[in-house]
Design a protein around this motif. Structure first.
Motif, PDB file in Angstrom:
ATOM      1  N   LEU A  16       0.831  -1.205   0.000  1.00 38.01           N
ATOM      2  CA  LEU A  16       0.000   0.000   0.000  1.00 38.01           C
ATOM      3  C   LEU A  16       0.866   1.255   0.000  1.00 38.01           C
ATOM      4  CD1 LEU A  16      -2.729  -1.103   2.575  1.00 38.01           C
ATOM      5  CD2 LEU A  16      -2.957  -0.972   0.094  1.00 38.01           C
ATOM      6  N   ARG A  17       1.928   1.254   0.785  1.00 36.79           N
ATOM      7  CA  ARG A  17       2.836   2.402   0.809  1.00 36.79           C
ATOM      8  C   ARG A  17       3.457   2.621  -0.577  1.00 36.79           C
ATOM      9  NH1 ARG A  17       5.151  -0.190   5.625  1.00 36.79           N
ATOM     10  NH2 ARG A  17       4.336   0.783   7.529  1.00 36.79           N
ATOM     11  N   HIS A  18       3.891   1.537  -1.193  1.00 32.48           N
ATOM     12  CA  HIS A  18       4.538   1.641  -2.503  1.00 32.48           C
ATOM     13  C   HIS A  18       3.575   2.230  -3.531  1.00 32.48           C
ATOM     14  CE1 HIS A  18       7.172   0.688  -5.855  1.00 32.48           C
ATOM     15  NE2 HIS A  18       6.153   0.088  -6.454  1.00 32.48           N
ATOM     16  N   GLY A  19       2.323   1.791  -3.484  1.00 35.31           N
ATOM     17  CA  GLY A  19       1.343   2.334  -4.425  1.00 35.31           C
ATOM     18  C   GLY A  19       1.173   3.833  -4.290  1.00 35.31           C
ATOM     19  N   VAL A  20       1.142   4.314  -3.047  1.00 33.75           N
ATOM     20  CA  VAL A  20       1.020   5.755  -2.817  1.00 33.75           C
ATOM     21  C   VAL A  20       2.282   6.477  -3.280  1.00 33.75           C
ATOM     22  CG1 VAL A  20       0.759   7.534  -1.047  1.00 33.75           C
ATOM     23  CG2 VAL A  20      -0.576   5.421  -0.892  1.00 33.75           C
ATOM     24  N   ALA A  21       3.437   5.884  -3.012  1.00 37.02           N
ATOM     25  CA  ALA A  21       4.721   6.515  -3.358  1.00 37.02           C
ATOM     26  C   ALA A  21       4.870   6.733  -4.852  1.00 37.02           C
ATOM     27  CB  ALA A  21       5.876   5.679  -2.824  1.00 37.02           C
ATOM     28  N   VAL A  22       4.387   5.786  -5.652  1.00 36.10           N
ATOM     29  CA  VAL A  22       4.533   5.889  -7.113  1.00 36.10           C
ATOM     30  C   VAL A  22       3.289   6.480  -7.768  1.00 36.10           C
ATOM     31  CG1 VAL A  22       6.165   3.967  -7.179  1.00 36.10           C
ATOM     32  CG2 VAL A  22       3.719   3.514  -7.500  1.00 36.10           C
ATOM     33  N   GLY A  23       2.337   6.905  -6.951  1.00 34.90           N
ATOM     34  CA  GLY A  23       1.150   7.558  -7.491  1.00 34.90           C
ATOM     35  C   GLY A  23       0.146   6.616  -8.108  1.00 34.90           C
ATOM     36  N   ARG A  24       0.158   5.351  -7.688  1.00 33.78           N
ATOM     37  CA  ARG A  24      -0.794   4.369  -8.225  1.00 33.78           C
ATOM     38  C   ARG A  24      -1.748   3.952  -7.115  1.00 33.78           C
ATOM     39  NH1 ARG A  24       3.547   0.535 -11.490  1.00 33.78           N
ATOM     40  NH2 ARG A  24       4.167   2.111 -13.031  1.00 33.78           N
ATOM     41  N   ILE A  25      -2.832   4.684  -7.007  1.00 32.24           N
ATOM     42  CA  ILE A  25      -3.843   4.401  -5.990  1.00 32.24           C
ATOM     43  C   ILE A  25      -5.118   3.995  -6.714  1.00 32.24           C
ATOM     44  CG2 ILE A  25      -5.157   5.305  -4.042  1.00 32.24           C
ATOM     45  CD1 ILE A  25      -2.963   7.363  -3.612  1.00 32.24           C
ATOM     46  N   PRO A  26      -5.402   2.701  -6.822  1.00 32.10           N
ATOM     47  CA  PRO A  26      -6.637   2.261  -7.489  1.00 32.10           C
ATOM     48  C   PRO A  26      -7.855   2.913  -6.844  1.00 32.10           C
ATOM     49  CG  PRO A  26      -5.193   0.402  -7.037  1.00 32.10           C
ATOM     50  CD  PRO A  26      -4.616   1.572  -6.303  1.00 32.10           C
ATOM     51  N   HIS A  27      -8.788   3.368  -7.666  1.00 34.75           N
ATOM     52  CA  HIS A  27      -9.920   4.115  -7.118  1.00 34.75           C
ATOM     53  C   HIS A  27     -10.916   3.225  -6.379  1.00 34.75           C
ATOM     54  CE1 HIS A  27     -11.657   2.791 -11.023  1.00 34.75           C
ATOM     55  NE2 HIS A  27     -12.767   2.723 -10.322  1.00 34.75           N
ATOM     56  N   ALA A  28     -10.892   1.913  -6.629  1.00 34.81           N
ATOM     57  CA  ALA A  28     -11.792   0.992  -5.938  1.00 34.81           C
ATOM     58  C   ALA A  28     -10.998  -0.242  -5.505  1.00 34.81           C
ATOM     59  CB  ALA A  28     -12.955   0.590  -6.833  1.00 34.81           C
ATOM     60  N   GLN A  29     -10.917  -0.461  -4.202  1.00 35.15           N
ATOM     61  CA  GLN A  29     -10.143  -1.579  -3.669  1.00 35.15           C
ATOM     62  C   GLN A  29     -10.987  -2.378  -2.677  1.00 35.15           C
ATOM     63  OE1 GLN A  29      -6.019  -0.480  -2.481  1.00 35.15           O
ATOM     64  NE2 GLN A  29      -6.498   1.580  -3.231  1.00 35.15           N
ATOM     65  N   LEU A  30     -10.820  -3.698  -2.722  1.00 38.35           N
ATOM     66  CA  LEU A  30     -11.484  -4.588  -1.785  1.00 38.35           C
ATOM     67  C   LEU A  30     -10.442  -5.242  -0.898  1.00 38.35           C
ATOM     68  CD1 LEU A  30     -13.793  -6.290  -0.619  1.00 38.35           C
ATOM     69  CD2 LEU A  30     -13.574  -7.822  -2.605  1.00 38.35           C
ATOM     70  N   MET A  31     -10.435  -4.856   0.388  1.00 35.33           N
ATOM     71  CA  MET A  31      -9.519  -5.463   1.353  1.00 35.33           C
ATOM     72  C   MET A  31     -10.200  -6.687   1.941  1.00 35.33           C
ATOM     73  SD  MET A  31      -7.774  -2.206   3.251  1.00 35.33           S
ATOM     74  CE  MET A  31      -6.589  -1.172   2.366  1.00 35.33           C
ATOM     75  N   LEU A  32      -9.621  -7.840   1.672  1.00 37.22           N
ATOM     76  CA  LEU A  32     -10.262  -9.096   2.018  1.00 37.22           C
ATOM     77  C   LEU A  32      -9.355  -9.922   2.918  1.00 37.22           C
ATOM     78  CD1 LEU A  32     -12.938 -10.563   1.147  1.00 37.22           C
ATOM     79  CD2 LEU A  32     -11.526 -11.842  -0.457  1.00 37.22           C
ATOM     80  N   GLY A  33      -9.835 -10.246   4.105  1.00 33.04           N
ATOM     81  CA  GLY A  33      -9.050 -11.051   5.036  1.00 33.04           C
ATOM     82  C   GLY A  33      -9.955 -11.744   6.028  1.00 33.04           C
ATOM     83  N   PRO A  34      -9.508 -12.845   6.616  1.00 34.44           N
ATOM     84  CA  PRO A  34     -10.334 -13.570   7.590  1.00 34.44           C
ATOM     85  C   PRO A  34     -10.657 -12.705   8.797  1.00 34.44           C
ATOM     86  CG  PRO A  34      -8.063 -14.352   7.636  1.00 34.44           C
ATOM     87  CD  PRO A  34      -8.169 -13.447   6.462  1.00 34.44           C
TER      88      PRO A  34
END
Length: 372
Positions: A16-34
């Motif tokens: 997630l940090r890397h995505g913000v750093a390179v300016g790639r923030i998907p506009h719709a994300q599904l965080m999925l975990g138990p």
């Protein structure tokens, strides 16, 4: 909420940090975990990291005006959506329940759906995300941001959207500029496939044992040895680990022994009285009991291969050892676990606990009959 406040999940945080750093923030994300893996706190920390004007490479500053508003869940550009009972006074949309939502998050950001229903004094009611709330999301996102250049919609437990969730498809595909959609769920099979296909999936694993153990010591004042044992038993579920750690001898042990005696002796007449007694715990109590049973059975399955050191202790270890003298085998235990998982699903969907427990009793008997 900052990344440093989220237990474990270091690899996901790094992505997630890397995505913000390179300016790639998907506009719709599904965080999925138990359940218990920390999807909600991670989403909240991610929002704060994205919106903080003074963030570092690793985290939000936690001190600026934006961070303070986000930490108190009062930022005007963040809209929260979550399930709540249909008949909860005059409340029709999530913003009507924001005072309770903020209080619940401040009390425990790792809360479960059952905890949230208890917060609303609606444990025996079914929550959902109504159509009016979905239209409210679209309305809010169409407005200009009050502060900065981003508006965020956080949807907790999209499993409760139902078919009306398709209302969001267009805005998920073509959102206004500067929009971030975050959905946080635990079971992809219960989320509309049309919504899943329009989001970028962020998968979360169960919390690592070391991180979970440390959190139990630091946050819950549990002795280190007990914390290490609970971390292994809970298998990455922080919520379950805390519940199991509340008492030296788990309060579910006696009820679990009674149930297994009923099942293996096939005394189904006794199962009616047992189911009636256990259902008095309420939906969340029954769910925790079933989670406890699943962990006991899974422990029984692995002990023959890896031993019981570092897992259950005392009376529970005695139960595991005696249970394994039955030599049921991994396959039968797996079927028993599936019965309990199906029962949990029914409880989560507002089924009658007594009926579900009786059905599970018959299911367990059926699981072991083929062995004998």
């Amino acid at each position: 909420m900052r990344f440093e406040d989220v237990i474990g999940q270091d690899q996901v945080k790094a992505r997630l940090r890397h995505g913000v750093a390179v300016g790639r923030i998907p506009h719709a994300q599904l965080m999925l975990g138990p359940e218990g893996s920390g999807g909600l706190p991670l989403a909240l920390a991610y929002i704060q990291f994205v919106m903080c004007p003074n963030r570092t490479e690793l985290d939000s500053c936690g001190e600026c005006s934006t961070c303070r508003k986000l930490s108190s869940f009062t930022h005007p550009d963040v809209h929260y959506t979550f399930p709540f009972p249909k008949k909860l006074g005059e409340m029709e949309v999530c913003s009507d329940v924001y005072p309770q939502w903020r209080e619940a998050l401040k009390d425990d950001v790792y809360m479960s759906y059952g905890d949230w229903m208890q917060q609303l004094n609606a444990e025996n009611k079914q929550g959902n995300i109504p159509t009016k709330e979905l239209r409210n999301i679209i309305k809010n996102l169409s407005l200009k941001a009050y502060e900065g250049n981003m508006k965020v919609s956080l949807v907790w437990l999209p499993e409760y959207l139902g078919q009306q969730g398709n209302i969001l498809l267009k805005i998920l595909e073509e959102p206004p500029a500067g929009t971030l959609f975050l959905l946080v769920g635990s079971d992809v099979d219960d989320i509309l496939s049309t919504i899943v296909s329009r989001t970028q999936l962020v998968r979360m694993a169960p919390i690592e044992d070391a991180a979970l153990s440390e959190a139990l010591v630091v946050r819950d004042d549990i002795a280190e040895a007990d914390a290490q044992r609970l971390a292994k038993v809970a298998q990455g579920n922080y919520h379950l680990a805390r519940e199991l750690g509340k008492e030296a001898t788990n309060p579910h042990l006696d009820a679990w022994r009674q149930w297994m005696t009923i099942v293996f002796k096939r005394k189904m007449g006794d199962a009616f009285a047992w189911s009636d007694d256990l259902s008095s715990l309420g939906r969340e109590g029954v769910k925790l009991f079933l989670l406890y049973g699943i962990q006991v059975l899974r422990t029984c399955a692995v002990v023959p291969y890896s031993g019981s050191d570092g897992l259950w202790e005392g009376p529970e270890q005695d139960f595991v050892n005696k249970f394994n003298t039955l030599q049921l085998g991994y396959e039968v235990i797996g079927k028993m676990v599936k019965v309990l998982e199906d029962a949990m699903y029914g409880i989560e969907r507002n089924g009658n606990p007594k009926i579900i427990l009786m059905d599970a009793s018959y299911g367990l008997v059926k699981s072991i009959v083929k062995k004998n």
